[in-house]
Design an enzyme around this catalytic site. Sequence first.
Site, PDB file in Angstrom:
ATOM      1  CD  GLU A  59      -2.997   1.274   2.116  1.00  0.00           C
ATOM      2  OE1 GLU A  59      -3.557   0.169   2.291  1.00  0.00           O
ATOM      3  OE2 GLU A  59      -3.383   2.330   2.637  1.00  0.00           O
ATOM      4  CG  ASP A 134      -1.710  13.919  -1.329  1.00  0.00           C
ATOM      5  OD1 ASP A 134      -2.266  14.401  -0.340  1.00  0.00           O
ATOM      6  OD2 ASP A 134      -0.740  13.132  -1.257  1.00  0.00           O
ATOM      7  CE  LYS A 138      -4.752  26.383  -5.843  1.00  0.00           C
ATOM      8  NZ  LYS A 138      -3.804  27.046  -4.953  1.00  0.00           N
ATOM      9  CD  GLU A 210     -13.993   5.475   1.984  1.00  0.00           C
ATOM     10  OE1 GLU A 210     -13.026   4.848   2.449  1.00  0.00           O
ATOM     11  OE2 GLU A 210     -14.856   4.962   1.275  1.00  0.00           O
TER      12      GLU A 210
HETATM   13  C1  SAM Z   1      -4.585  12.194   0.945  1.00  0.00           C
HETATM   14  S1  SAM Z   1      -3.534  11.217   1.927  1.00  0.00           S
HETATM   15  C2  SAM Z   1      -4.457   9.699   2.094  1.00  0.00           C
HETATM   16  C3  SAM Z   1      -4.033   8.889   3.270  1.00  0.00           C
HETATM   17  C4  SAM Z   1      -4.783   7.552   3.488  1.00  0.00           C
HETATM   18  N1  SAM Z   1      -4.608   6.646   2.365  1.00  0.00           N
HETATM   19  C5  SAM Z   1      -6.233   7.779   3.784  1.00  0.00           C
HETATM   20  O1  SAM Z   1      -7.077   7.481   2.917  1.00  0.00           O
HETATM   21  O2  SAM Z   1      -6.555   8.271   4.891  1.00  0.00           O
HETATM   22  C6  SAM Z   1      -2.270  10.744   0.767  1.00  0.00           C
HETATM   23  C7  SAM Z   1      -1.018  10.213   1.459  1.00  0.00           C
HETATM   24  O3  SAM Z   1      -0.094   9.767   0.472  1.00  0.00           O
HETATM   25  C8  SAM Z   1       1.228  10.076   0.916  1.00  0.00           C
HETATM   26  N2  SAM Z   1       2.097  10.106  -0.281  1.00  0.00           N
HETATM   27  C9  SAM Z   1       1.945  10.880  -1.380  1.00  0.00           C
HETATM   28  N3  SAM Z   1       2.904  10.625  -2.278  1.00  0.00           N
HETATM   29  C10 SAM Z   1       3.684   9.642  -1.744  1.00  0.00           C
HETATM   30  C11 SAM Z   1       4.839   8.953  -2.203  1.00  0.00           C
HETATM   31  N4  SAM Z   1       5.380   9.223  -3.419  1.00  0.00           N
HETATM   32  N5  SAM Z   1       5.389   8.033  -1.410  1.00  0.00           N
HETATM   33  C12 SAM Z   1       4.847   7.746  -0.185  1.00  0.00           C
HETATM   34  N6  SAM Z   1       3.739   8.373   0.312  1.00  0.00           N
HETATM   35  C13 SAM Z   1       3.172   9.311  -0.462  1.00  0.00           C
HETATM   36  C14 SAM Z   1       1.071  11.410   1.621  1.00  0.00           C
HETATM   37  O4  SAM Z   1       2.109  11.653   2.547  1.00  0.00           O
HETATM   38  C15 SAM Z   1      -0.296  11.259   2.304  1.00  0.00           C
HETATM   39  O5  SAM Z   1      -0.160  10.761   3.617  1.00  0.00           O
END
Ligand code: SAM
Length: 229
Positions: A59, A134, A138, A210
């Site tokens: 994951e 994420d 934008k 979510e």
């Molecule tokens: C919007 S959050 C969603 C977190 C979780 N999956 C949830 O649904 O609650 C996106 C997460 O992806 C992580 N993330 C983004 N790009 C990443 C990367 N290249 N490698 C590791 N983590 C990453 C960010 O730090 C963030 O914690």
Amino acid sequence: MKPEYKKKPIRSYVIRAGRMTEGQKKAFDQWWGQFGLSLFDGQIHPEQVFEREAPLVVEVGFGMGDSLFTMAKAEPDKNFIGIEVHPPGVGRLISLAGAEGLKNLRVYMADAIDVMSDCIPQGTVDRFQLFFPDPWHKKKHHKRRIVQTEFLAKVQGLLKPGGHFHMATDWQGYADVCFEQMLQAPGFINTVDEYCFASRPDYRPITKFEKRGERLGHGVWDIIFAKGA
Ligand SMILES: C[S@@+](CC[C@H](N)C(=O)[O-])C[C@H]1O[C@@H](n2cnc3c(N)ncnc32)[C@H](O)[C@@H]1O
């Protein structure tokens, strides 16, 4: 964070300034040795890491880790590797896992792109999860979105034949773009009807993001494709 492992012009994340709680800091001292994996150790052999052969779930971006913890606990017959750059989230996950005595979970605190390129062997992953990435909503930031052609090619390479790529998002524009990219990506077949989103399978708990999306009235789109021949 340690100095960057490989410099990249564009990253899919920013390291948020969120301070670690005392509990999360302690978790690193107490549990990192048991659960942590390092990019600097290069390619792993999952059966050696977990001291057994079992289906492997990877994951990316587990956030605060609650849903990954719930899944690893609910599916003890599978091995789980989580990858996240946000230190408080990593601290929280290993603290939960340590308290529960989980044996089937390991964690990288690193950029998933590097871990996917250099650490996870090709053709070893049964399920690759990406929940609520994420959306970088934008337009000028769309280049930061993690789901890009190159990322999907890496996922495809890591999956076993028949293995699943499962993503979910609460951002409709991103869901549509990702779905389109999946249809175009070589070597993937939709697990449901060709042009349909999937329903949330029982194994995927509702994540923190979510719940936030639900409060804001967002929908949720699950996309589950299998690695074809
Ligand atoms: C919007 S959050 C969603 C977190 C979780 N999956 C949830 O649904 O609650 C996106 C997460 O992806 C992580 N993330 C983004 N790009 C990443 C990367 N290249 N490698 C590791 N983590 C990453 C960010 O730090 C963030 O914690």
